[in-house]
Design a protein around this motif. Sequence first.
Motif, mmCIF file in Angstrom:
data_model
loop_
_atom_site.group_PDB
_atom_site.id
_atom_site.type_symbol
_atom_site.label_atom_id
_atom_site.label_comp_id
_atom_site.label_asym_id
_atom_site.label_seq_id
_atom_site.Cartn_x
_atom_site.Cartn_y
_atom_site.Cartn_z
ATOM 1 N N GLY A 263 0.883 -1.072 0.064
ATOM 2 C CA GLY A 263 0.062 -0.035 -0.096
ATOM 3 C C GLY A 263 0.855 1.144 0.193
ATOM 4 N N PHE A 264 0.341 2.370 -0.472
ATOM 5 C CA PHE A 264 0.941 3.561 -0.415
ATOM 6 C C PHE A 264 -0.030 4.962 -0.373
ATOM 7 C CE2 PHE A 264 -0.083 2.588 -5.073
ATOM 8 C CZ PHE A 264 -0.564 4.078 -5.497
ATOM 9 N N ARG A 265 0.590 5.958 0.058
ATOM 10 C CA ARG A 265 0.079 7.285 0.065
ATOM 11 C C ARG A 265 0.908 8.104 -0.490
ATOM 12 N NH1 ARG A 265 -4.763 7.404 3.619
ATOM 13 N NH2 ARG A 265 -4.985 5.548 4.557
ATOM 14 N N MET A 266 0.557 8.828 -1.321
ATOM 15 C CA MET A 266 1.641 9.978 -2.000
ATOM 16 C C MET A 266 0.653 11.273 -2.667
ATOM 17 S SD MET A 266 2.605 8.176 -5.830
ATOM 18 C CE MET A 266 3.616 6.922 -5.123
ATOM 19 N N GLU A 267 1.737 11.966 -3.086
ATOM 20 C CA GLU A 267 1.302 13.195 -3.533
ATOM 21 C C GLU A 267 2.428 13.299 -4.711
ATOM 22 O OE1 GLU A 267 0.398 16.278 -1.125
ATOM 23 O OE2 GLU A 267 2.578 16.851 -0.713
ATOM 24 N N ILE A 268 2.241 13.876 -5.777
ATOM 25 C CA ILE A 268 2.941 14.168 -6.911
ATOM 26 C C ILE A 268 2.528 15.719 -7.662
ATOM 27 C CG2 ILE A 268 3.879 13.409 -9.227
ATOM 28 C CD1 ILE A 268 3.086 10.566 -8.528
ATOM 29 N N ARG A 269 3.641 16.563 -7.525
ATOM 30 C CA ARG A 269 3.688 17.975 -8.042
ATOM 31 C C ARG A 269 4.540 17.829 -9.457
ATOM 32 N NH1 ARG A 269 1.197 22.019 -5.934
ATOM 33 N NH2 ARG A 269 1.171 21.082 -3.739
ATOM 34 N N SER A 270 3.938 18.233 -10.337
ATOM 35 C CA SER A 270 4.575 18.597 -11.632
ATOM 36 C C SER A 270 4.479 19.909 -12.042
ATOM 37 C CB SER A 270 4.355 17.577 -12.430
ATOM 38 O OG SER A 270 4.573 16.275 -12.652
ATOM 39 N N ARG A 271 5.594 20.635 -12.445
ATOM 40 C CA ARG A 271 5.474 21.951 -13.066
ATOM 41 C C ARG A 271 6.382 22.090 -14.300
ATOM 42 N NH1 ARG A 271 8.479 25.449 -10.739
ATOM 43 N NH2 ARG A 271 9.896 24.188 -9.691
ATOM 44 N N TYR A 272 5.660 22.774 -15.184
ATOM 45 C CA TYR A 272 6.209 23.110 -16.605
ATOM 46 C C TYR A 272 6.565 24.320 -16.850
ATOM 47 C CZ TYR A 272 3.762 18.652 -16.788
ATOM 48 O OH TYR A 272 3.234 17.404 -16.163
#
Length: 296
Positions: A263-272
């Motif tokens: 199991g996992f909990r995550m957040e991913i933020r991408s900027r361009y």
Amino acid sequence: MTPTLRTGLICWLAVSTVGWGQPAELSAQERPLPELGAFLERVKQNLTGDRLLQSQYTFNHHETTRLIDRQGEAKKSWSKEWEVFPSVDPKLSYKRLIKKDGQPIKPSRIEKQNREHRKKIERIMQLPPKRIEQKRREEEQEEQRQIEELFRLYQFQIQGRDTIERIATIVVSFEPRPSYRPKLKSVRPLRKMRGQAWICEDDYRLAKVEIELIEPVSVAWGAIARMHKGARLRFTRRKVNDEIWLPDESYFRGSGRVLLVKGFRMEIRSRYTDYRKFTVEDSVNYLSHPTSSSVN
């Protein structure tokens, strides 16, 4: 699970700095809301896939991933930054890693990436020009089919007006029609998503979209990962050079299981960032000498 640009196109309906003073904002709120059918038709006419749009520019892609606990505190995090030379044909695109956890990648490793991509380009460029052009047309046709399917899948409702970065927008909610089953496999997972889109009222372009997972979604038929209900995605766009709307930021937060075990909990933020026009001359120079760290 990183939300890709292609996913961004499928899930959402597809910011010039216009000065909106207080009187203009009041005037906008007083105007009647647009008729739904006509408004959606204008939006659909202006939808274009991010890959097709971004193929005109080079840019940098910054991505930060955080594994979090139940309280939302970070347990582990890492970041990467790439310099991207996109193409309508994904096989011709080049995404060169230039930083990891804030530290520049060694020149020798960058040169290795360049060599590997150059070899791939040389193989692909041996294809007949007609085949390359056919691939481009197929990509455009597939994108149009996805857009049409998107508007058949979702039912829409205008919620009102809002202002984002001084841009007047129309807010539209969308959720799947219970009885509709998309014909395209790439669109079927969207039956498990709903959300809202902020559309620029001036030119019918997408400024922002927020999506919520209303049912679990499997990735690669569940063999790789399964995302839990409640995951959220957000995408924002901005107007570059006062001429074209391009991705600005994407954000994902949710939980799931990898290989149906861990199991996992995550957040991913991408900027361009650092969008730079990719000209024909730049393209020739890049293919000949892709060691350059920037394109003018």
